[in-house]
Motif scaffolding. Structure first.
Motif, mmCIF file in Angstrom:
data_model
loop_
_atom_site.group_PDB
_atom_site.id
_atom_site.type_symbol
_atom_site.label_atom_id
_atom_site.label_comp_id
_atom_site.label_asym_id
_atom_site.label_seq_id
_atom_site.Cartn_x
_atom_site.Cartn_y
_atom_site.Cartn_z
ATOM 1 N N VAL A 11 0.886 -1.184 0.000
ATOM 2 C CA VAL A 11 0.000 0.000 0.000
ATOM 3 C C VAL A 11 0.917 1.226 0.000
ATOM 4 C CG1 VAL A 11 -1.862 1.210 1.164
ATOM 5 C CG2 VAL A 11 -1.624 -1.266 1.368
ATOM 6 N N LEU A 12 0.940 1.312 -1.216
ATOM 7 C CA LEU A 12 1.929 2.371 -1.383
ATOM 8 C C LEU A 12 1.329 3.729 -1.018
ATOM 9 C CD1 LEU A 12 4.772 3.076 -2.310
ATOM 10 C CD2 LEU A 12 3.838 3.460 -4.595
ATOM 11 N N SER A 13 1.937 4.443 -0.043
ATOM 12 C CA SER A 13 1.500 5.786 0.325
ATOM 13 C C SER A 13 2.293 6.817 -0.464
ATOM 14 C CB SER A 13 1.726 6.026 1.826
ATOM 15 O OG SER A 13 0.962 5.121 2.584
ATOM 16 N N PHE A 14 1.607 7.884 -0.924
ATOM 17 C CA PHE A 14 2.284 8.933 -1.677
ATOM 18 C C PHE A 14 2.957 9.892 -0.700
ATOM 19 C CE2 PHE A 14 0.819 6.874 -5.057
ATOM 20 C CZ PHE A 14 -0.230 7.349 -5.821
ATOM 21 N N SER A 15 4.075 9.441 -0.145
ATOM 22 C CA SER A 15 4.761 10.243 0.858
ATOM 23 C C SER A 15 5.523 11.402 0.248
ATOM 24 C CB SER A 15 5.725 9.363 1.662
ATOM 25 O OG SER A 15 6.663 8.735 0.799
ATOM 26 N N SER A 16 5.921 11.234 -1.037
ATOM 27 C CA SER A 16 6.633 12.315 -1.700
ATOM 28 C C SER A 16 6.593 12.095 -3.190
ATOM 29 C CB SER A 16 8.104 12.376 -1.231
ATOM 30 O OG SER A 16 8.798 11.250 -1.712
ATOM 31 N N VAL A 17 6.849 13.134 -3.966
ATOM 32 C CA VAL A 17 6.884 13.015 -5.417
ATOM 33 C C VAL A 17 8.012 12.086 -5.833
ATOM 34 C CG1 VAL A 17 7.271 14.258 -7.563
ATOM 35 C CG2 VAL A 17 5.865 15.286 -5.774
ATOM 36 N N THR A 110 -0.560 -12.021 -6.577
ATOM 37 C CA THR A 110 -0.136 -12.200 -5.189
ATOM 38 C C THR A 110 -0.379 -13.617 -4.702
ATOM 39 O OG1 THR A 110 -2.281 -11.373 -4.413
ATOM 40 C CG2 THR A 110 -0.477 -9.780 -4.575
ATOM 41 N N HIS A 111 -1.156 -14.401 -5.447
ATOM 42 C CA HIS A 111 -1.413 -15.786 -5.074
ATOM 43 C C HIS A 111 -0.715 -16.778 -6.005
ATOM 44 C CE1 HIS A 111 -4.384 -13.938 -2.514
ATOM 45 N NE2 HIS A 111 -4.739 -15.120 -2.027
ATOM 46 N N ALA A 129 3.563 -2.808 -4.593
ATOM 47 C CA ALA A 129 4.426 -1.638 -4.477
ATOM 48 C C ALA A 129 5.837 -2.123 -4.781
ATOM 49 C CB ALA A 129 4.359 -1.052 -3.075
ATOM 50 N N ILE A 130 6.532 -1.438 -5.680
ATOM 51 C CA ILE A 130 7.802 -1.943 -6.199
ATOM 52 C C ILE A 130 8.918 -0.925 -5.992
ATOM 53 C CG2 ILE A 130 8.971 -2.881 -8.232
ATOM 54 C CD1 ILE A 130 6.204 -3.409 -9.434
ATOM 55 N N SER A 131 10.057 -1.422 -5.560
ATOM 56 C CA SER A 131 11.274 -0.604 -5.507
ATOM 57 C C SER A 131 12.373 -1.386 -6.196
ATOM 58 C CB SER A 131 11.665 -0.287 -4.064
ATOM 59 O OG SER A 131 11.904 -1.473 -3.338
ATOM 60 N N HIS A 132 13.429 -0.683 -6.603
ATOM 61 C CA HIS A 132 14.519 -1.395 -7.264
ATOM 62 C C HIS A 132 15.842 -0.706 -7.019
ATOM 63 C CE1 HIS A 132 14.634 1.751 -10.272
ATOM 64 N NE2 HIS A 132 15.469 1.089 -11.050
ATOM 65 N N SER A 133 16.916 -1.460 -7.241
ATOM 66 C CA SER A 133 18.266 -0.924 -7.129
ATOM 67 C C SER A 133 19.112 -1.575 -8.204
ATOM 68 C CB SER A 133 18.857 -1.203 -5.743
ATOM 69 O OG SER A 133 18.950 -2.594 -5.503
ATOM 70 N N GLU A 134 20.125 -0.830 -8.665
ATOM 71 C CA GLU A 134 21.012 -1.346 -9.706
ATOM 72 C C GLU A 134 22.457 -1.184 -9.264
ATOM 73 O OE1 GLU A 134 20.233 -0.518 -13.781
ATOM 74 O OE2 GLU A 134 18.195 0.207 -13.410
ATOM 75 N N SER A 135 23.242 -2.231 -9.526
ATOM 76 C CA SER A 135 24.672 -2.193 -9.237
ATOM 77 C C SER A 135 25.395 -2.928 -10.354
ATOM 78 C CB SER A 135 24.967 -2.855 -7.882
ATOM 79 O OG SER A 135 26.362 -2.880 -7.634
ATOM 80 N N ASP A 140 17.995 -5.454 -8.906
ATOM 81 C CA ASP A 140 17.140 -6.121 -7.928
ATOM 82 C C ASP A 140 15.821 -5.377 -7.791
ATOM 83 O OD1 ASP A 140 18.997 -8.113 -7.212
ATOM 84 O OD2 ASP A 140 19.990 -6.761 -5.801
ATOM 85 N N PHE A 141 14.720 -6.126 -7.742
ATOM 86 C CA PHE A 141 13.394 -5.555 -7.536
ATOM 87 C C PHE A 141 12.788 -6.173 -6.283
ATOM 88 C CE2 PHE A 141 14.209 -5.369 -12.052
ATOM 89 C CZ PHE A 141 13.771 -4.100 -12.419
ATOM 90 N N ILE A 142 12.225 -5.338 -5.424
ATOM 91 C CA ILE A 142 11.497 -5.801 -4.251
ATOM 92 C C ILE A 142 10.022 -5.498 -4.474
ATOM 93 C CG2 ILE A 142 11.172 -5.639 -1.764
ATOM 94 C CD1 ILE A 142 13.869 -6.772 -2.565
ATOM 95 N N LEU A 143 9.185 -6.529 -4.438
ATOM 96 C CA LEU A 143 7.753 -6.395 -4.654
ATOM 97 C C LEU A 143 7.029 -6.719 -3.352
ATOM 98 C CD1 LEU A 143 9.141 -7.455 -7.442
ATOM 99 C CD2 LEU A 143 6.785 -7.733 -8.189
ATOM 100 N N LYS A 144 6.227 -5.765 -2.874
ATOM 101 C CA LYS A 144 5.441 -5.969 -1.661
ATOM 102 C C LYS A 144 3.960 -5.933 -2.028
ATOM 103 C CE LYS A 144 8.821 -4.396 1.715
ATOM 104 N NZ LYS A 144 8.942 -5.734 2.328
ATOM 105 N N PRO A 145 3.229 -7.001 -1.748
ATOM 106 C CA PRO A 145 1.817 -7.072 -2.127
ATOM 107 C C PRO A 145 0.993 -5.974 -1.472
ATOM 108 C CG PRO A 145 2.646 -9.241 -1.507
ATOM 109 C CD PRO A 145 3.700 -8.252 -1.123
ATOM 110 N N LYS A 146 0.075 -5.414 -2.232
ATOM 111 C CA LYS A 146 -0.857 -4.435 -1.695
ATOM 112 C C LYS A 146 -2.041 -5.112 -1.007
ATOM 113 C CE LYS A 146 0.276 -0.949 -5.196
ATOM 114 N NZ LYS A 146 -0.241 -0.107 -6.302
ATOM 115 N N SER A 147 -2.341 -6.335 -1.410
ATOM 116 C CA SER A 147 -3.452 -7.084 -0.827
ATOM 117 C C SER A 147 -3.035 -7.709 0.502
ATOM 118 C CB SER A 147 -3.907 -8.184 -1.792
ATOM 119 O OG SER A 147 -4.842 -9.029 -1.182
#
Length: 208
Positions: A11-17, A110-111, A129-135, A140-147
């Protein structure tokens, strides 16, 4: 067995642009990497650990995926199992028990984590909700279910040189399933017969 079940039922919150922009970029990047492969075949090595890091199970096998929604996951003996989906139904065959379980494919990402690799990637941002990093060459992608009824708390997908490298699922009790993909081949022709299943004579059949 647990990974097979998670692949089935996985549950991605819009904490910042800046946060919104980063999530949007991560979705775009992951979509690009997944869309480049219409088929995937590979060996896999799977390790399952409990919340304290103690090894619970180690297996290996072969997988094949084809868009949209077709997948085959064959775990080697001595813990042999075969999971096959034609995009509508899923067959789970346990040769030791001579038992086949048949289910309707759950289309929720998610199932059914396998659909991240073989399904409609346009639905990823609706489910996670997805975040990623590159090296260097690793992304790498981290996926967190919204459900709230997801079968796992987080899922990590890693790519090396734009090729799927490994995957990790963590559930609500901290159990981790790590999957390393080996000898990955993309966009090679795969026979549709790989994604159908003929019930062996004499096998017990369970409809769920």
């Amino acid at each position: 067995m647990r990974l097979i079940r998670m692949l089935l039922l996985t549950v991605l919150s819009f904490s910042s642009v800046a946060a919104v922009a980063d999530d949007s970029l991560a979705v775009q990047r992951l979509t690009e990497l997944l869309n480049q492969a219409q088929t995937i075949s590979a060996r896999f090595s799977q390790l399952t650990l409990d919340g304290s890091g103690t090894q619970l199970q180690e297996t290996a096998g072969q997988l094949a995926l084809k868009r949209p929604g077709l997948f085959r996951w064959h775990t080697d003996a001595p813990m042999e199992q075969l999971l096959v989906s034609n995009g509508e139904k899923v067959w789970l065959y346990d040769p030791d028990l001579e038992q086949v379980t048949i289910q309707t494919l759950d289309q929720r990402l998610t199932h059914t984590p396998a659909l991240l690799l073989s399904g409609d990637v346009s639905k990823i941002s609706e489910n996670f909700a997805i975040s990623h990093s590159e090296s260097g060459t690793v992304v790498d992608f981290i996926l967190k279910p919204k459900s709230k009824d997801s079968l796992f708390d987080s899922l990590r997908l890693s790519f090396r040189n734009k090729v799927l490298n490994d995957m990790q699922l963590i559930d609500s009790i901290g159990q981790r399933t790590n999957i390393l993909f080996l000898g990955v081949k993309m966009n090679e022709a795969l026979d549709d017969g790989l994604f159908t299943f003929d019930i062996p004579q004499g096998a017990d059949v369970i409809q769920e």
